[in-house]
Design a protein around this motif. Sequence first.
Motif, PDB file in Angstrom:
ATOM      1  N   ALA A  31       0.839  -1.207   0.000  1.00  0.00           N
ATOM      2  CA  ALA A  31       0.000   0.000   0.000  1.00  0.00           C
ATOM      3  C   ALA A  31       0.867   1.246   0.000  1.00  0.00           C
ATOM      4  CB  ALA A  31      -0.942  -0.009   1.203  1.00  0.00           C
ATOM      5  N   ASP A  32       1.965   1.208   0.768  1.00  0.00           N
ATOM      6  CA  ASP A  32       2.868   2.359   0.815  1.00  0.00           C
ATOM      7  C   ASP A  32       3.510   2.611  -0.547  1.00  0.00           C
ATOM      8  OD1 ASP A  32       2.294   2.694   3.486  1.00  0.00           O
ATOM      9  OD2 ASP A  32       4.147   1.773   4.195  1.00  0.00           O
ATOM     10  N   VAL A  33       3.933   1.540  -1.223  1.00  0.00           N
ATOM     11  CA  VAL A  33       4.560   1.691  -2.534  1.00  0.00           C
ATOM     12  C   VAL A  33       3.551   2.214  -3.539  1.00  0.00           C
ATOM     13  CG1 VAL A  33       5.673   0.471  -4.435  1.00  0.00           C
ATOM     14  CG2 VAL A  33       6.308  -0.058  -2.096  1.00  0.00           C
ATOM     15  N   GLU A  34       2.347   1.704  -3.503  1.00  0.00           N
ATOM     16  CA  GLU A  34       1.316   2.194  -4.418  1.00  0.00           C
ATOM     17  C   GLU A  34       1.009   3.665  -4.159  1.00  0.00           C
ATOM     18  OE1 GLU A  34      -1.948  -0.552  -4.225  1.00  0.00           O
ATOM     19  OE2 GLU A  34      -0.699  -2.185  -4.983  1.00  0.00           O
ATOM     20  N   THR A  35       0.988   4.056  -2.898  1.00  0.00           N
ATOM     21  CA  THR A  35       0.775   5.466  -2.549  1.00  0.00           C
ATOM     22  C   THR A  35       1.941   6.310  -3.037  1.00  0.00           C
ATOM     23  OG1 THR A  35      -0.555   4.877  -0.628  1.00  0.00           O
ATOM     24  CG2 THR A  35       0.396   7.088  -0.646  1.00  0.00           C
ATOM     25  N   LEU A  36       3.166   5.823  -2.841  1.00  0.00           N
ATOM     26  CA  LEU A  36       4.345   6.533  -3.347  1.00  0.00           C
ATOM     27  C   LEU A  36       4.247   6.717  -4.858  1.00  0.00           C
ATOM     28  CD1 LEU A  36       7.415   4.940  -1.528  1.00  0.00           C
ATOM     29  CD2 LEU A  36       6.705   7.332  -1.466  1.00  0.00           C
ATOM     30  N   LYS A  38       1.583   6.723  -6.733  1.00  0.00           N
ATOM     31  CA  LYS A  38       0.524   7.687  -7.053  1.00  0.00           C
ATOM     32  C   LYS A  38       0.982   9.118  -6.815  1.00  0.00           C
ATOM     33  CE  LYS A  38      -3.266   4.502  -6.234  1.00  0.00           C
ATOM     34  NZ  LYS A  38      -4.334   4.104  -5.327  1.00  0.00           N
ATOM     35  N   ASN A  39       1.732   9.326  -5.733  1.00  0.00           N
ATOM     36  CA  ASN A  39       2.148  10.679  -5.362  1.00  0.00           C
ATOM     37  C   ASN A  39       3.352  11.185  -6.140  1.00  0.00           C
ATOM     38  OD1 ASN A  39       0.100  10.867  -3.459  1.00  0.00           O
ATOM     39  ND2 ASN A  39       1.389  10.134  -1.802  1.00  0.00           N
ATOM     40  N   LYS A  40       4.246  10.294  -6.540  1.00  0.00           N
ATOM     41  CA  LYS A  40       5.507  10.738  -7.123  1.00  0.00           C
ATOM     42  C   LYS A  40       5.705  10.366  -8.587  1.00  0.00           C
ATOM     43  CE  LYS A  40       7.228  12.148  -3.131  1.00  0.00           C
ATOM     44  NZ  LYS A  40       8.015  13.310  -2.812  1.00  0.00           N
ATOM     45  N   CYS A  41       5.020   9.336  -9.083  1.00  0.00           N
ATOM     46  CA  CYS A  41       5.338   8.790 -10.402  1.00  0.00           C
ATOM     47  C   CYS A  41       4.178   8.826 -11.397  1.00  0.00           C
ATOM     48  CB  CYS A  41       5.815   7.338 -10.272  1.00  0.00           C
ATOM     49  SG  CYS A  41       7.077   7.077  -9.000  1.00  0.00           S
ATOM     50  N   LEU A  42       2.980   8.724 -10.891  1.00  0.00           N
ATOM     51  CA  LEU A  42       1.784   8.568 -11.724  1.00  0.00           C
ATOM     52  C   LEU A  42       1.631   9.662 -12.771  1.00  0.00           C
ATOM     53  CD1 LEU A  42      -1.626   7.339 -10.724  1.00  0.00           C
ATOM     54  CD2 LEU A  42      -1.510   9.626 -11.680  1.00  0.00           C
ATOM     55  N   ALA A  43       1.906  10.885 -12.423  1.00  0.00           N
ATOM     56  CA  ALA A  43       1.685  11.997 -13.351  1.00  0.00           C
ATOM     57  C   ALA A  43       2.460  11.819 -14.650  1.00  0.00           C
ATOM     58  CB  ALA A  43       2.066  13.315 -12.688  1.00  0.00           C
ATOM     59  N   CYS A  44       3.644  11.256 -14.576  1.00  0.00           N
ATOM     60  CA  CYS A  44       4.468  11.071 -15.779  1.00  0.00           C
ATOM     61  C   CYS A  44       4.380   9.665 -16.360  1.00  0.00           C
ATOM     62  CB  CYS A  44       5.927  11.394 -15.471  1.00  0.00           C
ATOM     63  SG  CYS A  44       6.191  13.131 -15.007  1.00  0.00           S
ATOM     64  N   LEU A  74      16.763   6.369  -8.081  1.00  0.00           N
ATOM     65  CA  LEU A  74      17.461   7.182  -7.081  1.00  0.00           C
ATOM     66  C   LEU A  74      18.113   8.413  -7.689  1.00  0.00           C
ATOM     67  CD1 LEU A  74      18.195   7.325  -4.071  1.00  0.00           C
ATOM     68  CD2 LEU A  74      20.323   6.146  -4.648  1.00  0.00           C
ATOM     69  N   ASN A  75      18.788   8.246  -8.815  1.00  0.00           N
ATOM     70  CA  ASN A  75      19.597   9.330  -9.375  1.00  0.00           C
ATOM     71  C   ASN A  75      18.961  10.044 -10.556  1.00  0.00           C
ATOM     72  OD1 ASN A  75      21.765   8.760  -7.542  1.00  0.00           O
ATOM     73  ND2 ASN A  75      22.198   6.966  -8.790  1.00  0.00           N
ATOM     74  N   GLY A  76      17.907   9.456 -11.120  1.00  0.00           N
ATOM     75  CA  GLY A  76      17.264  10.049 -12.280  1.00  0.00           C
ATOM     76  C   GLY A  76      18.027   9.713 -13.552  1.00  0.00           C
ATOM     77  N   GLY A  82      16.286  12.960 -10.153  1.00  0.00           N
ATOM     78  CA  GLY A  82      16.658  12.031  -9.094  1.00  0.00           C
ATOM     79  C   GLY A  82      16.212  12.547  -7.741  1.00  0.00           C
ATOM     80  N   LYS A  83      16.422  11.723  -6.752  1.00  0.00           N
ATOM     81  CA  LYS A  83      16.156  12.084  -5.348  1.00  0.00           C
ATOM     82  C   LYS A  83      14.693  12.411  -5.069  1.00  0.00           C
ATOM     83  CE  LYS A  83      20.604  11.846  -4.646  1.00  0.00           C
ATOM     84  NZ  LYS A  83      21.158  10.544  -4.442  1.00  0.00           N
ATOM     85  N   LEU A  84      13.787  11.848  -5.862  1.00  0.00           N
ATOM     86  CA  LEU A  84      12.364  12.030  -5.567  1.00  0.00           C
ATOM     87  C   LEU A  84      11.930  11.158  -4.396  1.00  0.00           C
ATOM     88  CD1 LEU A  84      10.848  12.088  -9.162  1.00  0.00           C
ATOM     89  CD2 LEU A  84      11.188  14.028  -7.615  1.00  0.00           C
ATOM     90  N   LEU A  85      12.650  10.045  -4.193  1.00  0.00           N
ATOM     91  CA  LEU A  85      12.358   9.114  -3.110  1.00  0.00           C
ATOM     92  C   LEU A  85      13.599   8.928  -2.259  1.00  0.00           C
ATOM     93  CD1 LEU A  85      10.563   6.291  -5.172  1.00  0.00           C
ATOM     94  CD2 LEU A  85       9.498   8.209  -3.986  1.00  0.00           C
ATOM     95  N   SER A  86      13.381   8.566  -1.007  1.00  0.00           N
ATOM     96  CA  SER A  86      14.507   8.230  -0.135  1.00  0.00           C
ATOM     97  C   SER A  86      15.116   6.917  -0.612  1.00  0.00           C
ATOM     98  CB  SER A  86      14.028   8.088   1.310  1.00  0.00           C
ATOM     99  OG  SER A  86      13.231   6.917   1.449  1.00  0.00           O
ATOM    100  N   GLU A  87      16.258   6.543  -0.070  1.00  0.00           N
ATOM    101  CA  GLU A  87      16.882   5.277  -0.449  1.00  0.00           C
ATOM    102  C   GLU A  87      15.981   4.097  -0.090  1.00  0.00           C
ATOM    103  OE1 GLU A  87      20.967   4.860   0.742  1.00  0.00           O
ATOM    104  OE2 GLU A  87      21.473   6.850  -0.016  1.00  0.00           O
ATOM    105  N   GLU A  88      15.350   4.154   1.069  1.00  0.00           N
ATOM    106  CA  GLU A  88      14.438   3.075   1.486  1.00  0.00           C
ATOM    107  C   GLU A  88      13.224   3.000   0.551  1.00  0.00           C
ATOM    108  OE1 GLU A  88      11.477   1.976   5.172  1.00  0.00           O
ATOM    109  OE2 GLU A  88      13.297   3.086   5.639  1.00  0.00           O
ATOM    110  N   GLU A  89      12.659   4.150   0.232  1.00  0.00           N
ATOM    111  CA  GLU A  89      11.522   4.184  -0.692  1.00  0.00           C
ATOM    112  C   GLU A  89      11.932   3.699  -2.082  1.00  0.00           C
ATOM    113  OE1 GLU A  89       9.053   7.964   1.205  1.00  0.00           O
ATOM    114  OE2 GLU A  89      10.644   8.334  -0.254  1.00  0.00           O
TER     115      GLU A  89
END
Length: 100
Positions: A31-36, A38-44, A74-76, A82-89
């Motif tokens: 659920a967390d990954v799907e939320t991530l 949706k919030n960070k990747c879905l638009a593109c 991680l780096n784009g 890059g750096k849209l997500l933390s290393e763990e994310e």
Amino acid sequence: MKRIWTIMLMVSVLLLLGGCGANEKENNEAADVETLYKNKCLACHGADLQGASAPALTNLSDKYSKDEVYNIILNGVGMMPGKLLSEEETELMTEWLMEK
């Protein structure tokens, strides 16, 4: 008496919910990954991973290694920042995308 029944009902519900959490961590991570996403990747990359203004993210394991996907996230690369997500994310997202 009504108060006792209310308390017993609440305790029963809590016990029942506690027993249903066998894979709770996995479910929460998904659920967390799907939320991530949706919030960070879905638009593109689009709601269905088929791409929009950025490439599709399906079948990545056919094109890239896990390390390559991790480094891209991680780096784009190209126009992707890059750096849209933390290393763990990034690790969670990589695992999730490699299964798609």
